[in-house]
Design a protein around this motif. Structure first.
Motif, PDB file in Angstrom:
ATOM      1  N   GLN A 106     -10.570  -2.161 -55.232  1.00  0.00           N
ATOM      2  CA  GLN A 106     -11.133  -1.532 -56.412  1.00  0.00           C
ATOM      3  C   GLN A 106     -12.479  -0.888 -56.105  1.00  0.00           C
ATOM      4  O   GLN A 106     -12.774   0.214 -56.553  1.00  0.00           O
ATOM      5  N   SER A 107     -13.304  -1.584 -55.326  1.00  0.00           N
ATOM      6  CA  SER A 107     -14.637  -1.061 -55.036  1.00  0.00           C
ATOM      7  C   SER A 107     -14.569   0.170 -54.148  1.00  0.00           C
ATOM      8  O   SER A 107     -15.459   1.006 -54.173  1.00  0.00           O
ATOM      9  N   GLN A 108     -13.478   0.283 -53.359  1.00  0.00           N
ATOM     10  CA  GLN A 108     -13.352   1.410 -52.457  1.00  0.00           C
ATOM     11  C   GLN A 108     -12.656   2.599 -53.105  1.00  0.00           C
ATOM     12  O   GLN A 108     -12.683   3.700 -52.575  1.00  0.00           O
ATOM     13  N   THR A 109     -12.006   2.380 -54.240  1.00  0.00           N
ATOM     14  CA  THR A 109     -11.269   3.455 -54.890  1.00  0.00           C
ATOM     15  C   THR A 109     -12.220   4.341 -55.682  1.00  0.00           C
ATOM     16  O   THR A 109     -12.960   3.859 -56.531  1.00  0.00           O
TER      17      THR A 109
ATOM     18  N   ARG B 220     -10.064  12.065 -50.702  1.00  0.00           N
ATOM     19  CA  ARG B 220     -10.241  10.797 -51.411  1.00  0.00           C
ATOM     20  C   ARG B 220     -10.261  11.002 -52.922  1.00  0.00           C
ATOM     21  O   ARG B 220     -10.019  10.073 -53.687  1.00  0.00           O
ATOM     22  N   ARG B 221     -10.558  12.214 -53.383  1.00  0.00           N
ATOM     23  CA  ARG B 221     -10.818  12.428 -54.802  1.00  0.00           C
ATOM     24  C   ARG B 221      -9.675  13.082 -55.580  1.00  0.00           C
ATOM     25  O   ARG B 221      -9.606  12.935 -56.797  1.00  0.00           O
ATOM     26  N   ALA B 222      -8.801  13.827 -54.911  1.00  0.00           N
ATOM     27  CA  ALA B 222      -7.700  14.445 -55.646  1.00  0.00           C
ATOM     28  C   ALA B 222      -6.861  13.363 -56.320  1.00  0.00           C
ATOM     29  O   ALA B 222      -6.509  12.360 -55.700  1.00  0.00           O
TER      30      ALA B 222
ATOM     31  N   ALA C 249      -3.689   2.527 -50.508  1.00  0.00           N
ATOM     32  CA  ALA C 249      -4.531   3.649 -50.092  1.00  0.00           C
ATOM     33  C   ALA C 249      -4.345   4.882 -50.969  1.00  0.00           C
ATOM     34  O   ALA C 249      -5.163   5.802 -50.922  1.00  0.00           O
ATOM     35  N   GLU C 250      -3.264   4.912 -51.767  1.00  0.00           N
ATOM     36  CA  GLU C 250      -2.973   6.111 -52.558  1.00  0.00           C
ATOM     37  C   GLU C 250      -3.865   6.254 -53.792  1.00  0.00           C
ATOM     38  O   GLU C 250      -3.905   7.319 -54.404  1.00  0.00           O
ATOM     39  N   TYR C 251      -4.553   5.214 -54.204  1.00  0.00           N
ATOM     40  CA  TYR C 251      -5.361   5.299 -55.429  1.00  0.00           C
ATOM     41  C   TYR C 251      -6.491   6.305 -55.283  1.00  0.00           C
ATOM     42  O   TYR C 251      -7.036   6.441 -54.201  1.00  0.00           O
ATOM     43  N   PRO C 252      -6.854   7.001 -56.372  1.00  0.00           N
ATOM     44  CA  PRO C 252      -6.294   6.943 -57.720  1.00  0.00           C
ATOM     45  C   PRO C 252      -4.934   7.622 -57.812  1.00  0.00           C
ATOM     46  O   PRO C 252      -4.737   8.704 -57.274  1.00  0.00           O
ATOM     47  N   LEU C 253      -4.016   6.962 -58.523  1.00  0.00           N
ATOM     48  CA  LEU C 253      -2.611   7.363 -58.550  1.00  0.00           C
ATOM     49  C   LEU C 253      -2.056   7.213 -59.953  1.00  0.00           C
ATOM     50  O   LEU C 253      -2.247   6.186 -60.607  1.00  0.00           O
TER      51      LEU C 253
ATOM     52  N   GLY D  10      -0.491  -1.535 -60.838  1.00  0.00           N
ATOM     53  CA  GLY D  10      -1.763  -1.048 -60.332  1.00  0.00           C
ATOM     54  C   GLY D  10      -2.014   0.433 -60.452  1.00  0.00           C
ATOM     55  O   GLY D  10      -2.992   0.943 -59.884  1.00  0.00           O
ATOM     56  N   PHE D  11      -1.170   1.166 -61.186  1.00  0.00           N
ATOM     57  CA  PHE D  11      -1.407   2.601 -61.351  1.00  0.00           C
ATOM     58  C   PHE D  11      -2.650   2.840 -62.202  1.00  0.00           C
ATOM     59  O   PHE D  11      -3.068   1.963 -62.979  1.00  0.00           O
TER      60      PHE D  11
END
Length: 342
Positions: free
Chosen positions: A6-9, A38-40, A66-70, A93-94
């Motif tokens: 969460q902190s890395q997303t 990382r931001r798209a 690793a796909e977040y934000p998704l 977790g979406f």
């Protein structure tokens, strides 16, 4: 998702997103896309409520942290089923759940899914209301500017106002009508003319809503033009066929460092993931078909694609096919910020 994850997303932003595309925005393409930006905001393929409720739920909702934000895109119209699937989206977790009101295929029309729902704004509103009540996730709607027979501005205003009254604050608008009779889904992506001014008008008319524009966008220059009138841009086919475009998104639209400096670096960063998928029993060709555009327009890019096309489908094909293909492409590549702005 763990506290560390969460902190890395990065925070969810719809300023730049990659459209949901059937058979294309699979976990394998999304992993590559996330390496490049990382931001798209990334979207899954559309998943029908029936598939989630009656099929292999875990398989349909599987994704890498690793796909977040998704965002998960749902196809359906039954409020109870949409609510159930919205709860699943949160449990898995979406970061967002999106309702498809834009797909024009006959198959989904027959199940009251996709663009045909633009003829039934009250039904869309009922579904949105149920989803909002079922989850704390943002609930968004992706739709066309109209369908044949309901293609006036007044029809579009009525749709937006009805669904907004149910609580939807974000509308992702494909700036074409959908022709439900006489055109294939592929033709519906090209033949109906783009009408960007109508999407601009929605933002001017409903400034309190978040309006994201989609359809035919191919370059960062075009993105910046649209961002003068809307809250965000969504790219589809261009991002898939020329994924290196994504490598400049973070600096171009978010003022942050780009995470990858070359195509070679991106593919090498993907190798451990590819090996994990192979160990799970995934065929190499099911993974590599989503990386074919990475060296689009580059010296050796054609040889890269040919080597993968000729070898990835062979029984027992492994990571060596990717490495051999990579060796056919010359380095160095230009920096992503200069190269991606086309």
């Amino acid at each position: 998702m763990s506290v560390t994850q969460q902190s890395q997303t990065p925070p969810l932003s719809r300023r730049f997103s990659v459209a949901p595309m059937m058979d294309w925005t699979t976990p394998h393409f999304r992993y590559l896309a996330r390496l490049l930006s990382r931001r798209a905001l990334l979207y899954t393929e559309m998943v029908t409520t029936g598939a989630l409720i009656h099929g292999d739920t875990a398989r349909f909702l599987r994704h890498h942290p690793a796909e977040y934000p998704l965002a998960l895109q749902l196809g359906g119209s039954n409020p109870e089923e949409l609510a159930h699937c919205a709860r699943l989206a949160e449990a898995y977790g979406f970061d967002e759940v999106n309702l498809n009101v834009g797909c024009p295929s006959d198959r989904v029309q027959n199940n009251m899914i996709g663009a045909c729902l633009m003829e039934h704004p009250d039904k869309v509103a009922d579904g949105v209301r149920a989803m909002i009540a079922a989850t704390s996730l943002p609930v968004t709607v992706k739709h066309r500017i109209g369908i044949d027979g309901r293609e006036s501005r007044e029809d579009l205003y009525h749709f937006i106002e009805t669904v907004a009254a149910a609580g939807c604050r974000t509308f992702i608008v494909h700036a074409r009508i959908a022709v439900l009779e006489g055109l294939s889904p592929k033709e519906n992506r090209d033949i109906p003319p783009l009408n960007y001014p109508w999407v601009y008008d929605l933002k001017a008319r409903y400034p309190e809503l978040e309006i994201i524009i989609n359809g035919g966008i191919k370059s960062f220059a075009e993105c910046h033009q649209h961002l003068q009138h809307t809250d965000g841009v969504m790219l589809g086919r261009e991002a898939y066929h020329n994924p290196w475009l994504l490598a400049g998104v973070d600096s171009e639209f978010f003022g942050e460092p780009d995470p990858i400096t070359s195509r070679h670096e991106a593919l090498r960063a993907m190798l451990p993931f590819i090996e994990e998928e192979l160990e799970r029993g995934v065929y190499l060709s099911n993974i590599t078909r989503h990386i074919m555009g990475l060296f689009h327009g580059q010296p050796g890019g054609r040889q890269f694609r040919r080597h993968i096309s000729e070898n990835a489908h062979r029984p027992g094909s492994g990571i060596e096919v990717v490495l051999d293909a990579l060796a056919k492409v010359h380095q160095p590549a230009p920096s992503p910020a200069r190269e991606a702005v086309i």
